[in-house]
Each structure stands twice: as C-alpha cells, then as structure tokens.
Write an enzyme that holds these catalytic residues in place. Structure first.
Site, PDB file in Angstrom:
ATOM      1  N   GLN A 255      34.154  41.953  29.072  1.00  0.00           N
ATOM      2  CA  GLN A 255      33.363  41.517  30.218  1.00  0.00           C
ATOM      3  C   GLN A 255      31.912  41.251  29.820  1.00  0.00           C
ATOM      4  O   GLN A 255      31.137  40.753  30.621  1.00  0.00           O
ATOM      5  CB  GLN A 255      33.384  42.594  31.307  1.00  0.00           C
ATOM      6  CG  GLN A 255      34.767  42.897  31.832  1.00  0.00           C
ATOM      7  CD  GLN A 255      34.793  44.042  32.832  1.00  0.00           C
ATOM      8  OE1 GLN A 255      35.652  44.903  32.769  1.00  0.00           O
ATOM      9  NE2 GLN A 255      33.861  44.064  33.783  1.00  0.00           N
ATOM     10  N   ARG A 402      35.832  49.463  39.228  1.00  0.00           N
ATOM     11  CA  ARG A 402      35.207  48.509  40.161  1.00  0.00           C
ATOM     12  C   ARG A 402      33.875  49.042  40.681  1.00  0.00           C
ATOM     13  O   ARG A 402      33.483  48.761  41.804  1.00  0.00           O
ATOM     14  CB  ARG A 402      36.152  48.191  41.313  1.00  0.00           C
ATOM     15  CG  ARG A 402      35.876  46.819  41.910  1.00  0.00           C
ATOM     16  CD  ARG A 402      36.916  46.408  42.905  1.00  0.00           C
ATOM     17  NE  ARG A 402      36.586  45.116  43.460  1.00  0.00           N
ATOM     18  CZ  ARG A 402      37.472  44.160  43.660  1.00  0.00           C
ATOM     19  NH1 ARG A 402      38.732  44.332  43.375  1.00  0.00           N
ATOM     20  NH2 ARG A 402      37.090  43.013  44.183  1.00  0.00           N
ATOM     21  N   CYS A 403      33.231  49.858  39.903  1.00  0.00           N
ATOM     22  CA  CYS A 403      31.892  50.381  40.181  1.00  0.00           C
ATOM     23  C   CYS A 403      31.579  51.273  39.009  1.00  0.00           C
ATOM     24  O   CYS A 403      32.312  52.215  38.727  1.00  0.00           O
ATOM     25  CB  CYS A 403      31.855  51.194  41.475  1.00  0.00           C
ATOM     26  SG  CYS A 403      30.336  52.153  41.662  1.00  0.00           S
ATOM     27  N   GLU A 772      32.081  44.888  44.369  1.00  0.00           N
ATOM     28  CA  GLU A 772      32.231  46.343  44.394  1.00  0.00           C
ATOM     29  C   GLU A 772      32.285  46.937  45.792  1.00  0.00           C
ATOM     30  O   GLU A 772      32.913  47.969  46.004  1.00  0.00           O
ATOM     31  CB  GLU A 772      30.998  46.971  43.727  1.00  0.00           C
ATOM     32  CG  GLU A 772      31.114  47.241  42.289  1.00  0.00           C
ATOM     33  CD  GLU A 772      29.876  48.007  41.825  1.00  0.00           C
ATOM     34  OE1 GLU A 772      29.648  47.986  40.635  1.00  0.00           O
ATOM     35  OE2 GLU A 772      29.150  48.615  42.640  1.00  0.00           O
TER      36      GLU A 772
END
Lengths: 818, 163
Positions: A255, A402-403, A772
């Site tokens: 990423q 996701r955070c 998020e």
C-alpha cells in the site's frame, strides 16, 4: 531515519504534543447541507457524479493483474519454514534432506542473512524486527528459514524436510504478566525489559480536579481484542534482480510502495534508483499491506543471491498467523459528569500488547496513533490519556484493520463510556449525546488533548439518523417487547474520525514526511495521464482521482488515465491507508490541476489575443468576460501548448504537486443499530443499521456508499465475530478462515445509509476521507445496542466480539432462563 | 511423483495435459492454462475466490484435484462474457458497484451464475444464502445483492423477449 536502535525503551511523555494551528485564510465555520454539489455535466463527470468505475471492466472479466498472476521467465518459488513454538531457542537447522530434493536450489537461514547484515530490519515505528532468526523465535509461526525451488509444490515438499531443533522457552502471552519482566521477549535489546514505551497526553492535574469535583463518575475496563484484516488476497512478492543492470524489480502487495523502496535501499545498500517497487492490482489491503514482512525481504534476497526471479505467495494460514494484527488494547476508562449530567472529564489508562516488535504503521511522533481523539464528539473540560506498550511473544500487533491510528479504540471507548453514563443517569442515550455534543458554532474546536477539529455538526447527523430509523417508535417497541420478556436493544455511536495524515511538521514515518503527490500531464489531443504517490486496493482511485481532475479542468473523467504503484514513474508519496488518499493526494491533484489551469490561462490569452485579466473560467474553458462566445476549451489549449504556445511560456501542459495538508480532517457520523437477542442461544441479530456519515464534499456518491457498506461490515465483524485467539502456549487458534469468522452475505445486514455534508474548510475541495469511518464507528453502535437490550438485567458491558457464548453467560448470570 | 493424462473442456476449448496426480484444479487453471481470473484466497474451502463451474455446478477449485475434472466441462470467469459482450451479471456488478478490489469478484460471479441458472428470480434472502460460500471483504455484500438482482431482472426480460 533511525533503526537498529540500541534497545533502550522509549520514554515518551509529550503532553499536549500536538498543537495544530489554524491555517491562514480559513474560514472558521462552514454550513451543513445534504445536497451533493455537482457543477459539471455527465459527459465530464466531475465531482458529485455517480460515475461507474473505470477500473471495473478488467476485474469483471478476470483480467486484473494481481501479484500471483505475475509470471516471469525462469521464475523460482519460495516457501517458508515456520516455528511451531511461540518462544524457543533454535539449536540447529538441518536442511540437508531438503537440499537433496530434486528442484530445490537453496535454503536461506538467519545465519545466511547475518553474513550480509540483513537478519534484522527496521519497522515503520523505528523498532527492529527479525527477518530470519539466528538464535531464537519469539512468536508462533515465525519465519525460521526459506526454501527456494523450481515449483511451489516442490518448495512446499522441501519445507517438510527441513529439520529444526528447538529448545522451548516460556511464552509471554498476557501483557499484564509481560509487565513483570519475569521472561524477557527481546533479549537483543540493551535494557532487559518488556516495556517499550509510556505515552500520555492531556492535563493530568486539571483532569484529576474535574474528577474530584464531579457529581457522577463511571468506570469500565474493556478489551479490544487482536484482529486481522484478512483481505481476500494474501501478501506476496515477485522479486526480479538483474545482475547485468543491477536493477531490482520488486512486484509486491504494498500500500506504500515509495516508502518501501526507501527502506529497502537503506537496509540493503542497493542504490535507490536501482530499486523499482511495483504494486500491481491489490486484492484488498486495509492496512495489512503497509508493513514490510520478513517474507518480502527474504524473497528479494533470494533473487539477489540466485540472480533469477523468485515468487513468494503467502497461504491463508501464514497470513492469519504471522502477519501484522490490529487493536489488542486493554483500556481502563473513567468518565465524569457534573450535577447537571454534563460530561466534564475523561481519564484513561491503557495497556497496548504490541507483540514482538513495535511495528505500528503510525507516525513516529504518535506511538499510540491518534488515540487522543478519544474525547470524541463531546465538549469536555479536561482529559488525560496514557498508554503503556509491552512486548509479548506474539506477532506484530497494533498495526491496522481498516484503521491504523488507534481511532477505533478511542471511539469504542468513548462511545461505550458515554452510553454507560447515560444509562446510569437514566437519560436516553440519544438525548444524552445531543446534550453533550460540541455545538456547530464551536468550530474550529480545540479538544482537551490538543486537536483542532476542522468542522462538524454532530447533532445534525444524529437527528437525521434518528429520523431515518424512527427512533421514538423503536423505543416504544422496545418497551412493549420488554414487557413480554423479549430482548431488543437500540445502540448509538456518534463518532469523530481523524484522518488525512498529515501535516509535515507533525507527521512522518521513519522521518519521511507524510505529504502526498500528484503529477498531471495533458497530452496534445486533450487527453490526460495522472500519477499519484498513493495506491488503491479497491478504493476506486482510477475513477475518483479522474473526477477530481475533471472537476478542476473540465476534461472528461473518461479521458484521464490514472496510474499508481510504480515507483519508477509515479511521484513520491506515502501511500494509501488511514483514509489519507483524498485528504492528501486528492488535494495534490487539485493543486496540480490549478497550476495547469493557470498556465492554460496564459495560453488562452495568447490564442484569443486578450489580456489574461479579461478571462474567466467556465467548466472547461477560458472565456472572455462579457463575451463568452470567445473562448478556448481545455482541449484547444492543450493542443496549442504543443503547437502554438506563446514565446514566453514553456511548451507542454503538465504540473506536479506535493501537498502538505495544513491540518488533519475530521469526518464524523452517527450510527444507530437495532438488535434482537435470542435468550435461548445468546445469538445477536442486527435487525437494522442506519449510518449517517459526513465526509465533507462527496467526489463520487456510488464509491462513497461502497466504502461505507464495506467499512460497516468490517465494523460488524469485530463487534460480533472476529478475534485472534492464542492458547497458553502462544499457539494461534484462529489460523484459518474456518476458525476466524469473516461475515458472509447472510450475517451482513441490509445497511441503510445517508449523509450530511459539512465540508472541510482547509481542504481545497472540502473533502475529508471516508474509508475508515464506518469501521471506526460501527462496533460501539452494535455493542451499545446489545448492552441496551440487557441493561435492565444488570448487564453493564460485554467485550467485543459479542459471541453467543458471552451473551448466553451474561443472561444466565442475570438469572434469565430460556 | 507419477504423471497422468488429463483432458477437460475449459470455456469451450478442449485441453489435454500431463500432470501430477496431486495438482489442484485451481493451479491447473491458473498456471497450466494461464487463466488467472480464478483466484486463491484460502486453503480451507471457506473464501470461494476460486469458485468455477464443473459441469454446471459450483466447485471450489482449490479443493478439487485437476484429475477429478477429467472428462468434465469447466467454466471460469474468462468464459462468462460472450463475443465481447459482458454477461448481465458482469453488467450488474459494474452498474451497482458490486466490486471494489475485484479479487473475490470472479468467484462471486460464478456462484451467482449457478444460483440464477437454478433460480432465475431469487429473493434477497435466497441471493444472500446462494452467495454465502463466497467471502468479500470490501463491499459489505449489499451492492453484490443488488448486482445479482439487476442481472436476474435483465435475464428474465431477455428471456421473455426471446419467447
């Protein structure tokens, strides 16, 4: 950049370390609306259009290009021997039988890497991590050595033939026991302790005073368990070292390809221009593909040593057992209210189980991420927050789901505590939130932990959610059902997110500032290519970035090609995670487009033979003020930029921008969940879930809905199903998707979504980021609903995941029978 | 490892290959035939990313030996679009934003295709159960359900027209 640190535990005590400043020229207040702004026609499809995604045709036909689809001539395969112990000395590695197997080329051990000083590597938090061990393993399924073979089947056979002799050591599983330092996890460190750092923020004295004077105080311990992102594609790499050119191509599931390139250069000593990191299509990331795992490094080393391409693809159990994990926070929280029931103070002590290394993908100044956002949507007088981090014999913890910046932990804590306080005071939780929210006229708002919230309107979002779900009727239904002995609960979460890391003065990873970038080139025929430092893993950048540029320049979004993920061509950036792409690279696209627009104006003035000051912009053209028929479209100007540009203007039409955001952005929302509980089985059914999100201005409503649906499901998952569990030996018990329960289409409710729009005053298009938010906001809504259903029975709290077993036990303890 | 001859029809083309008996169907499809649209997401038959149709029925090709498919007809995602035209399911996934990262999408479409071949007008509940062997981490499933509904409607309308 620092790594290979001497081993002293970091003692961080930066109180109120974050002081954002109000950027100049920023208006203090913005209006909240519901209407999505659209200024371009559908054929241009700028912001606000529900444009179908440009990237979809290849995925729909099975023509995506994921890491395991890459096949290079002469490619070899790597597989990894992993530890069956969480903590053990390695006495001997005997690879002779494996090496005798036809097709096996090499077995790479920690000793081999040590010869090149590559057996340790830095983490993104400036800690150190073993690539391959030389003396002991410190987590279950740790990489012990790697086999290189001509096929993946032979490599897997050879893994079975490697004989490793271990001497088991006592594992350290419980972080509270880790604090006692009876067994030391990291003996490589100079100071023999499992404590890694202590961090705190807020005003302790002021907070203690508020608590002494408070009329009501509630206390609660809660645990946010270790979870795993489990993207459907696992991690992998194809490393391709060319010994004649000295070029190392690294195709990998990353990423953050640019940051990875720099780290590889510094660790390996290869010149950075000879390293090309290419992130192809990525099958979901969610933060799990930010870190550099040992497998990547060994794969690259294998290609370097053997001089052939080497592929490494994790299997699912390797992914679930040994990659990075999220959460694992033990939280002791206290919330205080005055005699009027107004929330006045928050005091939080936290123990973070970060596993065997501090590998969080967080900014170096923020070892506990942005956890201090935990005063949430409420206007408190004082707050004090502390976190202690320890090593345990588990894989890297605290990275992402996701955070990555601990906002989920913060939101869960404050939203659970607010609910407990409201229930204790006998006030409806919705009414209680409305009474305590930061008011719209208080923005920009300085929180007691030093954040400056850019904009917000929390009551608008909650009221809209209440209207949409029919809150008052549901309370009536709940009362009737309770009479009949049925268990129904309604739970609210009014969360504040903090994303868009971040301003260079405060945010960096290993010293690299957290700006992001965009480069736009307009071709002579009026088509465009734009490249970014970020990397989509499904977020839809090929569409939404094109829409941003279309909005600014009036070029059809369909005519703009978006590229990311190749470090040889894309401008440098820190990548996609923590909802940072729109706030950073999205803003860079706007600024680059505006540079192009300014140059286009000069060319238009030349073509129209007028003064620049006589021109005005209209959707896709510069036109003469008062005489709009005299105009040059962006396509006319693009052609002229290469064929008829003025003498004093450079040819070409392109621009690059590295955007340094003046502040973070603060998306928010209110979620309401309705649950029914089966008393006989303890099963929780989410009957309805309304989510009102405010992410500022919306670029593509279809994509935003998709992000919210997906995020809500990744909020449902840890709330009810997912937890990574270890036994007393430190063995992972949830290492397959048969044990680690991802929700299917059956468990996922029909999400009901809506929005309010409160633009960010400092972002050039008023956007805030959205990916998020739903994962951050959803778990406490569900947990609050479950507790709401059982509060009258004396249940005050249940830790997530709220499994049927936990609910059943709580009901039995409360004396409820079938 | 002993070698065996396997013959199967994949997306209408007949292939014969010499393979190891232990070769998994998914690896045969991805590596021997280079049809990489069929993905691998787990090793316990849970995720469904590797779903293909074998003689019209869904199988998870990571848990089927290639030899098991001997003499059978296989359909993968690459065979779904016909003559360059997207299948209504592919259209539905595009229109309704039924995919994000795209990794689960081929398996999801193959399962949906099987569902609609048995039940052309499924209820929402039937769609959710019909896809419950396929995991998606990105979409939250709602838009996948809408995509299948879109396809069901379009296919029914096309059938009526043909009739």
């Amino acid at each position: 950049m620092t790594y290979h640190d001497p081993g002293k535990p970091k003692q961080i005590d930066d109180r109120n370390e974050y002081h954002s400043e109000k950027p100049e020229g920023v208006s203090s207040q913005v209006e909240t609306t519901e209407e999505i702004r659209v200024t371009t026609p559908p054929e241009i499809s700028g912001m606000g259009h529900r444009m179908k995604r440009k990237e979809d045709p290849r995925f729909l036909q099975g023509k995506g290009n994921y890491i395991d689809d890459i096949k290079l001539p002469g490619m070899l395969y790597m597989d990894i021997v992993r530890s069956p112990y969480a903590h053990a000395k390695i006495l001997n590695i005997d690879a002779s039988a494996a090496l005798e197997l036809d097709g096996v080329l090499a077995v790479i051990t920690g000793k081999d890497l040590e010869a090149h000083n590559l057996h340790w590597m830095p983490t993104f938090q400036s800690d150190t991590q073993m690539v391959l061990p030389t003396d002991k393993v410190i987590y279950y399924a740790q990489e012990v050595c790697a086999v290189i073979a001509t096929s993946r089947y032979i490599a897997a056979d050879a893994v079975e033939l490697v004989q490793v002799e271990y001497e088991p050591l006592e594992p350290v599983i419980d972080p509270f026991e880790a604090l006692e330092d009876r067994v030391i996890v990291r003996e490589d460190k100079e100071v023999k302790t499992n404590r890694t750092w202590h961090w705190e923020t807020g005003d302790k004295d002021a907070t203690d005073k508020v608590f002494r004077e408070a009329a009501h105080v509630v206390k609660q311990y809660m645990y946010l368990p270790r979870i795993h992102v489990a993207s459907i594609e696992t991690c992998g790499m194809v490393a391709n070292y060319n010994s004649s050119t000295g070029k190392m191509q690294l195709y990998m599931t990353s990423q953050a390809p640019h940051a990875v390139r720099t780290v590889f250069a510094l660790v390996s000593g290869l010149p950075e221009q000879k390293i090309q990191v290419i992130s192809p299509d990525i099958g979901g990331g969610f933060g799990g593909k930010v870190p550099v795992y040992p497998g990547y490094v060994v794969c690259a080393v294998a290609s370097l040593l053997i001089g052939k391409p080497v592929k490494w693809i994790e299997d699912r159990s390797e992914n679930l057992q040994a990659d990075s994990f999220a959460r694992d926070y033990h939280i002791n929280a206290e919330l205080a209210a005055d005699a009027d029931g107004k929330i006045v103070g928050l005091r939080v002590d936290t123990l973070a189980d970060n596993g065997c290394t501090d590998g969080q993908a967080s900014s170096s100044k923020f070892p506990a991420g942005l956890y201090s956002i935990c005063t949430g949507a409420y206007d408190l007088k004082a707050a004090h927050v502390s976190v202690d981090s320890v090593y345990t014999t588990k894989p890297t913890g605290g990275v992402a789901y996701r955070c990555s910046f601990r906002v989920t932990e913060a939101v869960h804590m404050i939203e659970r505590m607010t609910d407990i306080l409201a229930h204790d005071l006998g006030i409806d939780p919705a009414e209680y939130r409305l009474k305590n929210f930061i008011r719209p006229d208080q923005f920009p708002y300085r929180s007691p932990t030093g954040w400056e919230y850019d904009s917000g309107n929390y009551e608008a979002a909650l009221k809209k959610a209440m209207d949409m779900i029919g809150y008052d009727d549901l309370r009536g239904e709940q009362a009737e059902k309770r009479e009949r002995g049925e268990l129904m609960g309604i739970g609210i979460s009014s969360f504040v997110e903090v994303v868009g890391a971040g301003p260079s003065k405060d945010f960096d990873i290993l010293g690299i500032k957290m700006f992001d970038s965009a480069e736009i080139r307009i071709h002579p025929t009026g088509k465009a290519l734009a490249r970014f430092g970020t990397k989509s893993q499904g977020q839809g950048h090929e569409t939404t970035y094109a829409q941003i540029i279309a909005e600014e320049l009036g070029l059809p979004a369909a005519d703009i090609e978006i590229e990311e993920g190749d470090t040889d061509t894309a401008p440098y950036g820190l990548g996609t995670y923590a909802s940072r792409s729109t706030p950073t690279a999205g803003a860079a696209a706007v600024m680059a487009a505006r540079k192009i627009k300014a140059k286009a104006k000069k060319i238009a003035a030349h073509l129209l033979e007028v003064n620049e000051d006589d021109l005005e912009w209209d959707v896709n053209k510069w036109q003469v003020k008062g005489s709009p028929e005299q105009a040059k479209t962006i396509q006319d100007i693009a052609f002229a930029a290469y064929t008829n540009h003025p003498d004093d203007v450079e040819a070409g039409l392109e621009a690059t921008d590295y955007y340094n955001p003046p502040n973070l952005t603060f998306p928010f929302g209110s979620y309401i969940a309705v649950v029914d509980i089966d008393k006989g089985t303890g099963v929780v059914k989410v009957r309805r879930f309304v989510a009102i999100d405010d992410c500022g201005n919306i670029i593509n409503p279809l994509v935003v809905e998709g992000q919210i649906h997906g995020g809500l499901t990744q909020g449902l998952a840890p709330a009810l199903y997912e937890e990574i569990v270890y036994d007393e030996n430190g063995t992972c018990l949830t290492g397959t998707l048969a044990d680690y329960l991802l929700p299917t289409a059956v468990e996922s409710p029909k999400w009901e979504t809506g929005h309010t729009i409160t633009p960010s005053p400092h972002h050039p298009i008023g956007a805030k980021g959205v990916g998020e938010s739903p994962t951050v906001g959803a778990p406490p809504a569900i947990a609050n609903a479950v507790v709401d259903a059982m509060w009258h029975l004396g249940v005050r709290h249940i830790d997530i995941p709220i499994t049927p077993e936990k609910v059943w036990k709580a009901l039995r303890e409360a004396g409820v029978q079938d | 490892m002993s070698k065996h001859t396997v013959t199967m029809t994949v997306n209408g083309t007949k292939y014969t290959r010499e393979i190891e008996s232990r070769l998994l169907l998914v690896h045969f499809i991805r590596e021997d035939l280079e049809l990489t649209g069929t993905h691998i997401g787990c090793d316990t038959t849970n995720c469904g990313a590797c779903t293909v149709l074998m003689d019209g029925f869904t199988v998870k090709s990571c848990t089927v030996f290639a030899m098991t498919a001997n003499g059978k007809s296989i359909e993968t995602i690459e065979g779904v679009a016909q003559n360059g035209a997207l299948h209504p399911l592919q259209e539905g996934f595009w229109e309704k934003h039924g995919l994000q990262c795209g990794y689960c999408t081929p398996g999801m479409i193959m399962s949906a295709k099987h569902l609609l071949s048995n039940n052309p007008n499924p209820t929402e509940d039937e769609i959710r159960w019909g896809l419950s062997g396929n995991l998606c981490r990105c979409t939250g499933y709602n838009k996948i359900v809408e995509a299948v509904q879109y396809a069901a409607e379009k296919m029914s309308a096309e059938q009526e027209q043909d009739a």
